[in-house]
Design an enzyme around this catalytic site. Sequence first.
Site, mmCIF file in Angstrom:
data_model
loop_
_atom_site.group_PDB
_atom_site.id
_atom_site.type_symbol
_atom_site.label_atom_id
_atom_site.label_comp_id
_atom_site.label_asym_id
_atom_site.label_seq_id
_atom_site.Cartn_x
_atom_site.Cartn_y
_atom_site.Cartn_z
ATOM 1 N N GLY A 230 0.839 -1.202 0.000
ATOM 2 C CA GLY A 230 0.000 0.000 0.000
ATOM 3 C C GLY A 230 0.867 1.242 0.000
ATOM 4 N N GLY A 235 2.439 2.536 5.291
ATOM 5 C CA GLY A 235 3.539 1.592 5.535
ATOM 6 C C GLY A 235 4.455 2.058 6.658
ATOM 7 N N GLU A 252 5.666 -3.282 0.967
ATOM 8 C CA GLU A 252 5.767 -2.964 -0.464
ATOM 9 C C GLU A 252 4.974 -1.687 -0.672
ATOM 10 O OE1 GLU A 252 7.493 -4.087 -2.837
ATOM 11 O OE2 GLU A 252 8.282 -5.894 -1.900
HETATM 12 P P1 NAD Z 1 -3.353 2.524 1.414
HETATM 13 O O1 NAD Z 1 -2.030 2.553 2.072
HETATM 14 O O2 NAD Z 1 -4.273 3.647 1.636
HETATM 15 O O3 NAD Z 1 -4.166 1.215 1.848
HETATM 16 C C1 NAD Z 1 -3.619 -0.085 1.711
HETATM 17 C C2 NAD Z 1 -4.300 -0.998 2.717
HETATM 18 O O4 NAD Z 1 -3.966 -0.577 4.033
HETATM 19 C C3 NAD Z 1 -5.813 -0.997 2.640
HETATM 20 O O5 NAD Z 1 -6.270 -2.308 2.882
HETATM 21 C C4 NAD Z 1 -6.200 -0.065 3.777
HETATM 22 O O6 NAD Z 1 -7.505 -0.283 4.262
HETATM 23 C C5 NAD Z 1 -5.151 -0.414 4.802
HETATM 24 N N1 NAD Z 1 -4.890 0.624 5.811
HETATM 25 C C6 NAD Z 1 -5.083 1.964 5.704
HETATM 26 N N2 NAD Z 1 -4.680 2.585 6.827
HETATM 27 C C7 NAD Z 1 -4.203 1.618 7.660
HETATM 28 C C8 NAD Z 1 -3.631 1.628 8.957
HETATM 29 N N3 NAD Z 1 -3.466 2.765 9.655
HETATM 30 N N4 NAD Z 1 -3.234 0.459 9.506
HETATM 31 C C9 NAD Z 1 -3.371 -0.703 8.817
HETATM 32 N N5 NAD Z 1 -3.920 -0.777 7.585
HETATM 33 C C10 NAD Z 1 -4.330 0.366 7.003
HETATM 34 O O7 NAD Z 1 -3.050 2.287 -0.143
HETATM 35 P P2 NAD Z 1 -4.086 2.188 -1.342
HETATM 36 O O8 NAD Z 1 -4.637 3.537 -1.607
HETATM 37 O O9 NAD Z 1 -5.035 1.065 -1.107
HETATM 38 O O10 NAD Z 1 -3.112 1.741 -2.545
HETATM 39 C C11 NAD Z 1 -2.357 2.636 -3.273
HETATM 40 C C12 NAD Z 1 -0.928 2.701 -2.759
HETATM 41 O O11 NAD Z 1 -0.375 1.384 -2.713
HETATM 42 C C13 NAD Z 1 -0.020 3.493 -3.675
HETATM 43 O O12 NAD Z 1 0.846 4.280 -2.910
HETATM 44 C C14 NAD Z 1 0.749 2.406 -4.419
HETATM 45 O O13 NAD Z 1 1.985 2.814 -4.936
HETATM 46 C C15 NAD Z 1 0.898 1.378 -3.360
HETATM 47 N N6 NAD Z 1 1.138 0.069 -3.980
HETATM 48 C C16 NAD Z 1 2.383 -0.521 -3.840
HETATM 49 C C17 NAD Z 1 2.656 -1.740 -4.466
HETATM 50 C C18 NAD Z 1 4.014 -2.409 -4.370
HETATM 51 O O14 NAD Z 1 4.118 -3.601 -4.676
HETATM 52 N N7 NAD Z 1 5.072 -1.718 -3.967
HETATM 53 C C19 NAD Z 1 1.651 -2.356 -5.223
HETATM 54 C C20 NAD Z 1 0.407 -1.714 -5.345
HETATM 55 C C21 NAD Z 1 0.164 -0.511 -4.698
#
Ligand code: NAD
Length: 485
Positions: A230, A235, A252
């Site tokens: 995410g 992260g 990631e």
């Molecule tokens: P996000 O970080 O908002 O959410 C990812 C997940 O984390 C979701 O399931 C969300 O509900 C959960 N989450 C949110 N806040 C949290 C917290 N405080 N504690 C625990 N879990 C929590 O990301 P997104 O908007 O879903 O995805 C987009 C992002 O993900 C972009 O920055 C993208 O670059 C990244 N991404 C990285 C990869 C990789 O392999 N490096 C792959 C795909 C997406």
Amino acid sequence: MNETSPIWEDKIYLGQWQTAEGPQAAVIGPATGEVLAKVQTATPVDVGRAALIANSAQQHWATLPFDQKAEILRRAAALLKERAEEINRWNIRECGSTAAKAEWELQVTYEQAQMAAALPMQPNGQIFPSSMPGRRNYWKRVPIGTVGVIAPWNFPILLAMRSVFPALAMGNCVILKPAPMSAICGGALMAEVLEAAGLPEGVFHVLPGGPEVGEALVQHSDVGMISFTGSTAVGEKIGETCGRMLKKCALELGGNNAMVILDDADLDAAASSAAWGAFLHQGQICMQAGRHLVHRSVADKYMNKLAERATRLVTGDPWKQQVHLGPLINETQARRVEEIVNRSVAMGANVVAGGKRDGNFFEATVLSGVTPEMPAFGEEIFGPVAPITLFDSDEEAIALVNASPYGLAAAIHSASTERAQRFAERIRVGMVHINDQTVNNEFQVPFGGMGRSGTSGRFGGPANLDEFTTTQWVSVMEQGIQYPF
Ligand code: NAD
């Protein structure tokens, strides 16, 4: 969408389908804003329930003969194919994916399952010599216990299951928290697949919910590892908590990936790669080609070729028509992309193609005259935007690539693969593709970023053996030792 109510409308999967206290959430299609279904959500209390069940199921699962674990994973792979029509339909309607993206995602998830099925039969340890006579030393990988997987919405099936399958294969139980925007295809349907594949009760759990459920999973003392994909912001928080709790953590995260066009590049091939890398899935990919660094001597030609491709791309509802670009995941994201483009234009960038938003839809956009101070250069856009920045030498291009704190992927175009490989050695990114674009994933090759794109953890192929296990050293003395006291 279904004639009979699906089980996930009022139940969550805690190793089997069970009722839960949380509210039902509406599943909203990003192309139309229409409510497609309802899904039962979990609460932090359910995290505790899942962890308890998982911990009591784990020993049995871990000690099941390796070929039985492999057989279940192979059955899951086959079921992904058998249920392809339904899974792809949800990916298109729930997440705004085009049919081609949905099909590709399912195919690579299938490959992940097949690869995971091969893991349990790998050699799992080593024998070491000992300086003590009569002693044997062996060292082996052992499961972590319960692994928490937190996934994003952009490739919700692949990015959940690339952790879930290998974690299961290595003898762990898994609690998956999908993103709220992809709870059906990235969560509920995967529970159905693994249940039908014959996974023993209690081994896999799916908890649809938002940050509070994710936080409870990270904070639970019986969850031994978090595998998170995410944003970098989330992260960092997860990494902090795991650090404090001394919990294993694979992160990631985001990217701002450079597509480098050297002066000797084949510009037709480069523009073709660039359009794919920048506009695939509306640019909502961590590996998206988000910065186009182009040698000044070829910049006009490259820009025109890329703009011509961008202008030809059709944007619309992928469920109703054949399009190249579907909607962005929601209005917040679409407005954010618009705002980054507008702020960059106000600072001097030019819109060469696209640039307009219509609700959740955003045109394939090319920006020229982008400089490092502009948000289109510095921020992860997560939208269909290709910002072009010029350089005059390889040294300058290397400095521009390394100017980003992210370090996920990069691509380099040059007629000399030797020159491109020398360039690759000097940039700080986890994955470099020469004469290609930045969005690449092969299940058998370790995948991962550097810097603010993630910890040094890697997914894929042999990396999975270490990622989802810890190790144990066992020494065996044939007879007891008489120590001095
Ligand atoms: P996000 O970080 O908002 O959410 C990812 C997940 O984390 C979701 O399931 C969300 O509900 C959960 N989450 C949110 N806040 C949290 C917290 N405080 N504690 C625990 N879990 C929590 O990301 P997104 O908007 O879903 O995805 C987009 C992002 O993900 C972009 O920055 C993208 O670059 C990244 N991404 C990285 C990869 C990789 O392999 N490096 C792959 C795909 C997406």
